[in-house]
Design a protein around this motif. Structure first.
Motif, PDB file in Angstrom:
ATOM      1  N   SER A 114     -44.950  40.416  12.456  1.00 42.70           N
ATOM      2  CA  SER A 114     -45.725  39.534  12.455  1.00 42.70           C
ATOM      3  C   SER A 114     -46.379  40.306  11.372  1.00 42.70           C
ATOM      4  N   SER A 115     -47.629  39.321  11.142  1.00 42.13           N
ATOM      5  CA  SER A 115     -48.370  39.967   9.641  1.00 42.13           C
ATOM      6  C   SER A 115     -49.280  38.837  10.112  1.00 42.13           C
ATOM      7  N   ALA A 116     -51.151  39.602   9.242  1.00 42.02           N
ATOM      8  CA  ALA A 116     -52.303  39.011   9.177  1.00 42.02           C
ATOM      9  C   ALA A 116     -51.855  37.489   8.163  1.00 42.02           C
ATOM     10  N   PHE A 166     -51.941  43.764   9.356  1.00 39.61           N
ATOM     11  CA  PHE A 166     -52.662  43.800   8.529  1.00 39.61           C
ATOM     12  C   PHE A 166     -52.591  44.782   6.952  1.00 39.61           C
ATOM     13  N   ASN A 167     -52.645  45.585   6.318  1.00 45.57           N
ATOM     14  CA  ASN A 167     -52.241  46.114   4.751  1.00 45.57           C
ATOM     15  C   ASN A 167     -51.532  47.653   5.594  1.00 45.57           C
ATOM     16  N   VAL A 168     -50.825  47.347   6.008  1.00 50.97           N
ATOM     17  CA  VAL A 168     -50.286  48.885   6.161  1.00 50.97           C
ATOM     18  C   VAL A 168     -49.770  50.081   5.298  1.00 50.97           C
ATOM     19  N   GLY A 181     -47.006  47.535  -2.078  1.00 43.66           N
ATOM     20  CA  GLY A 181     -48.870  47.094  -1.410  1.00 43.66           C
ATOM     21  C   GLY A 181     -49.691  47.979  -2.443  1.00 43.66           C
ATOM     22  N   VAL A 182     -50.851  47.688  -2.782  1.00 42.71           N
ATOM     23  CA  VAL A 182     -52.133  48.540  -4.179  1.00 42.71           C
ATOM     24  C   VAL A 182     -51.950  49.404  -3.431  1.00 42.71           C
ATOM     25  N   LEU A 183     -52.424  49.896  -1.951  1.00 40.74           N
ATOM     26  CA  LEU A 183     -52.425  51.760  -2.129  1.00 40.74           C
ATOM     27  C   LEU A 183     -51.301  52.747  -2.482  1.00 40.74           C
ATOM     28  N   SER A 184     -50.120  52.036  -1.882  1.00 40.74           N
ATOM     29  CA  SER A 184     -48.977  52.953  -2.577  1.00 40.74           C
ATOM     30  C   SER A 184     -49.049  52.893  -4.424  1.00 40.74           C
ATOM     31  N   ARG A 185     -49.251  51.365  -5.122  1.00 40.13           N
ATOM     32  CA  ARG A 185     -49.072  51.537  -6.811  1.00 40.13           C
ATOM     33  C   ARG A 185     -49.758  52.801  -6.932  1.00 40.13           C
ATOM     34  N   PHE A 186     -50.999  52.345  -7.094  1.00 38.29           N
ATOM     35  CA  PHE A 186     -52.496  53.356  -7.164  1.00 38.29           C
ATOM     36  C   PHE A 186     -52.013  53.970  -7.025  1.00 38.29           C
ATOM     37  N   THR A 196     -53.550  51.870 -14.096  1.00 34.67           N
ATOM     38  CA  THR A 196     -53.584  51.020 -12.967  1.00 34.67           C
ATOM     39  C   THR A 196     -54.509  50.287 -13.034  1.00 34.67           C
ATOM     40  N   VAL A 197     -53.653  48.877 -12.319  1.00 38.17           N
ATOM     41  CA  VAL A 197     -54.499  47.237 -12.851  1.00 38.17           C
ATOM     42  C   VAL A 197     -55.443  47.220 -11.032  1.00 38.17           C
ATOM     43  N   ILE A 198     -56.653  46.311 -11.139  1.00 31.04           N
ATOM     44  CA  ILE A 198     -57.211  45.600 -10.999  1.00 31.04           C
ATOM     45  C   ILE A 198     -57.143  44.243 -11.263  1.00 31.04           C
ATOM     46  N   PHE A 199     -56.515  43.671 -10.169  1.00 28.85           N
ATOM     47  CA  PHE A 199     -56.503  42.220 -10.493  1.00 28.85           C
ATOM     48  C   PHE A 199     -57.904  41.477  -9.534  1.00 28.85           C
ATOM     49  N   GLY A 200     -58.677  40.968 -10.528  1.00 28.61           N
ATOM     50  CA  GLY A 200     -59.991  40.475  -9.962  1.00 28.61           C
ATOM     51  C   GLY A 200     -61.270  41.845 -10.252  1.00 28.61           C
ATOM     52  N   GLN A 203     -64.004  43.574  -6.125  1.00 25.47           N
ATOM     53  CA  GLN A 203     -64.665  43.823  -4.604  1.00 25.47           C
ATOM     54  C   GLN A 203     -63.938  42.847  -3.418  1.00 25.47           C
ATOM     55  N   GLN A 204     -62.663  42.397  -3.945  1.00 25.37           N
ATOM     56  CA  GLN A 204     -62.596  41.889  -2.248  1.00 25.37           C
ATOM     57  C   GLN A 204     -62.283  42.678  -1.543  1.00 25.37           C
ATOM     58  N   THR A 205     -62.252  42.502  -0.039  1.00 28.61           N
ATOM     59  CA  THR A 205     -61.835  44.049   0.914  1.00 28.61           C
ATOM     60  C   THR A 205     -60.543  43.525   1.946  1.00 28.61           C
ATOM     61  N   ARG A 206     -59.461  44.971   1.854  1.00 31.20           N
ATOM     62  CA  ARG A 206     -58.286  45.405   3.003  1.00 31.20           C
ATOM     63  C   ARG A 206     -58.663  45.776   4.803  1.00 31.20           C
ATOM     64  N   ASP A 207     -58.435  44.994   5.099  1.00 33.23           N
ATOM     65  CA  ASP A 207     -58.301  46.394   6.697  1.00 33.23           C
ATOM     66  C   ASP A 207     -56.747  47.013   6.381  1.00 33.23           C
ATOM     67  N   ALA A 277     -57.446  37.883 -11.429  1.00 35.20           N
ATOM     68  CA  ALA A 277     -56.958  37.702  -9.993  1.00 35.20           C
ATOM     69  C   ALA A 277     -55.718  37.186 -10.282  1.00 35.20           C
ATOM     70  N   ARG A 278     -55.126  38.001  -8.604  1.00 35.04           N
ATOM     71  CA  ARG A 278     -53.873  36.886  -8.282  1.00 35.04           C
ATOM     72  C   ARG A 278     -53.566  35.540  -7.959  1.00 35.04           C
ATOM     73  N   SER A 279     -52.735  34.540  -8.176  1.00 36.31           N
ATOM     74  CA  SER A 279     -53.586  33.298  -7.316  1.00 36.31           C
ATOM     75  C   SER A 279     -52.758  33.642  -6.308  1.00 36.31           C
ATOM     76  N   GLY A 280     -53.445  33.459  -4.961  1.00 35.56           N
ATOM     77  CA  GLY A 280     -53.144  32.993  -3.762  1.00 35.56           C
ATOM     78  C   GLY A 280     -53.644  34.428  -3.071  1.00 35.56           C
ATOM     79  N   ASP A 281     -54.534  34.667  -4.178  1.00 34.50           N
ATOM     80  CA  ASP A 281     -55.352  36.094  -3.119  1.00 34.50           C
ATOM     81  C   ASP A 281     -56.139  35.797  -2.700  1.00 34.50           C
ATOM     82  N   ILE A 282     -56.185  36.296  -0.926  1.00 39.32           N
ATOM     83  CA  ILE A 282     -57.840  35.879  -0.114  1.00 39.32           C
ATOM     84  C   ILE A 282     -58.468  36.744  -0.476  1.00 39.32           C
TER      85      ILE A 282
END
Ligand code: UD2
Length: 328
Positions: A114-116, A166-168, A181-186, A196-200, A203-207, A277-282
């Motif tokens: 399942s997913s966060a 969460f963010n694997v 996933g953002v880390l594989s892209r970076f 590299t592109v940062i959306f927003g 400062q958004q955080t992930r686990d 920032a990407r729309s729908g991003d938490i």
């Protein structure tokens, strides 16, 4: 134990197959190779190349399996907004097909990804009893799969455990899709010296939780003694890391690693661009992980710095496939 792993040739799937083999289990994989690769699998592992929507192939694959690890999915929040019907078919209906096949085949336990995303925007840290108000079709589809799992327990005695990832991140995560996933892209872009592109504002955080830890959790959930019917567990590292922090860590690891591989060869210029920032991003996401620790005896072990080093090492060391432009 013979275990059917749906999506076993994918990112989390192939690491889980390795974890199963290391403990002497017999994984059988069903995967349509839409995002997975046969080369991800240890030679000798049985691969049935089919979709989980193919009921006949699924029945054949599941025969003789005691447990099922169900990972096959279209894993993307934005894609589920663009193609809700396709995603629903695989993530919701496909999960139901897996449960039905498991019930008919007399399987004892199903562990499903399942997913966060089932939570939506919730004040972190997020515990399992937080309200489930998904913001995307993807989150809703995962929630439906959880609910179907609970009902199969209630009506058919099938023990279904849902693991809310969460963010694997980690080696073999496909970096080349806009939905990766953002880390594989970076890691991939910085290893190539590409922008590299940062959306927003970043400062958004992930686990972020390392894939090896997730594979170990899958194994524990498949084998833990006791009954967990209808239960759901968060799988996170329990640490919030901002996208900017992650970017800096990857940039440093790439510089270190390139220097080791080719002394003096660290890319000189690694451009970073900000986009809206990407729309729908938490904004923030952080798991409470007490339940997995108390009930399954699991907690993440790989510290972020080490996970990043392994991810970058893989990104730098893996040649790009000239045909597809992707890495292994
Ligand atoms: C992750 C999962 C998703 C779901 C969700 C649950 C992945 C790939 N996706 O979505 O399946 O479980 O969590 O909440 O694991 N970003 C950049 N630059 C990039 C790419 C992304 O700045 O090149 C940002 C992005 O805007 C977001 C953050 O990084 O703020 C993480 O993005 P993501 O796509 O890795 O994962 P997320 O959290 O949207």
């Amino acid at each position: 134990m013979r275990v059917l792993v749906t999506g076993g040739a994918g990112f989390i799937g192939s690491h889980s197959v390795e974890a199963l083999l290391a403990e002497g289990h017999e994984p059988v994989v069903i995967d349509d190779l839409s995002t997975g690769h046969a080369r991800n699998l240890t030679p000798g592992v049985r691969l049935i190349r089919a979709s989980i929507l193919d009921a006949r192939a699924l029945a054949e694959a599941i025969a003789g399996c005691e447990t099922v690890l169900h990972l096959a999915a279209i894993v993307s929040v934005p894609l589920s907004l663009e193609r809700p019907l396709d995603c629903h078919a695989v993530n919701a209906t496909g999960s139901l097909q897996v449960l039905e096949a498991a019930h008919r085949a007399g399987v004892r336990r199903v562990v499903q990804a399942s997913s966060a995303a089932v939570y939506g925007e919730v004040e972190p840290p997020i515990g399992e009893f937080a309200p489930l108000v998904p913001l995307s079709p993807y989150g809703l589809q995962k929630r439906m799969a959880e609910e179907y799992g609970r009902l199969y327990g209630l009506h058919h005695g099938l023990e279904v455990i849902s693991l809310r990832y969460f963010n694997v991140y980690g080696p073999r995560q496909d970096p080349r899709s806009p939905y990766s996933g953002v880390l594989s892209r970076f890691a991939d872009a910085l290893a190539r010296g590409e922008p590299t592109v940062i959306f927003g504002d970043g400062q958004q955080t992930r686990d972020f939780v390392f894939v090896g830890d997730v594979a170990r959790a899958n194994l524990l959930a498949l084998t833990a003694p006791g009954s967990f019917a209808g239960e759901a567990f968060n799988l996170g590292a329990g640490r919030a890391i901002s996208v900017l922090e992650a970017h800096a860590a990857i940039r440093a690891a790439v510089a270190r690693e390139s220097d080791t591989a080719r002394p003096g060869g660290a890319p000189a210029h690694l451009p970073l661009r900000h986009e809206p920032a990407r729309s729908g991003d938490i904004r923030h996401s952080l798991a409470r992980v007490d339940a997995a620790r108390e009930r399954l005896g699991w907690q993440a072990r790989v510290p972020f710095g080490e996970g990043i080093s392994r991810t970058v090492h893989h990104a730098i060391g893996t040649p790009v496939d000239p045909a597809s432009g992707t890495r292994d």
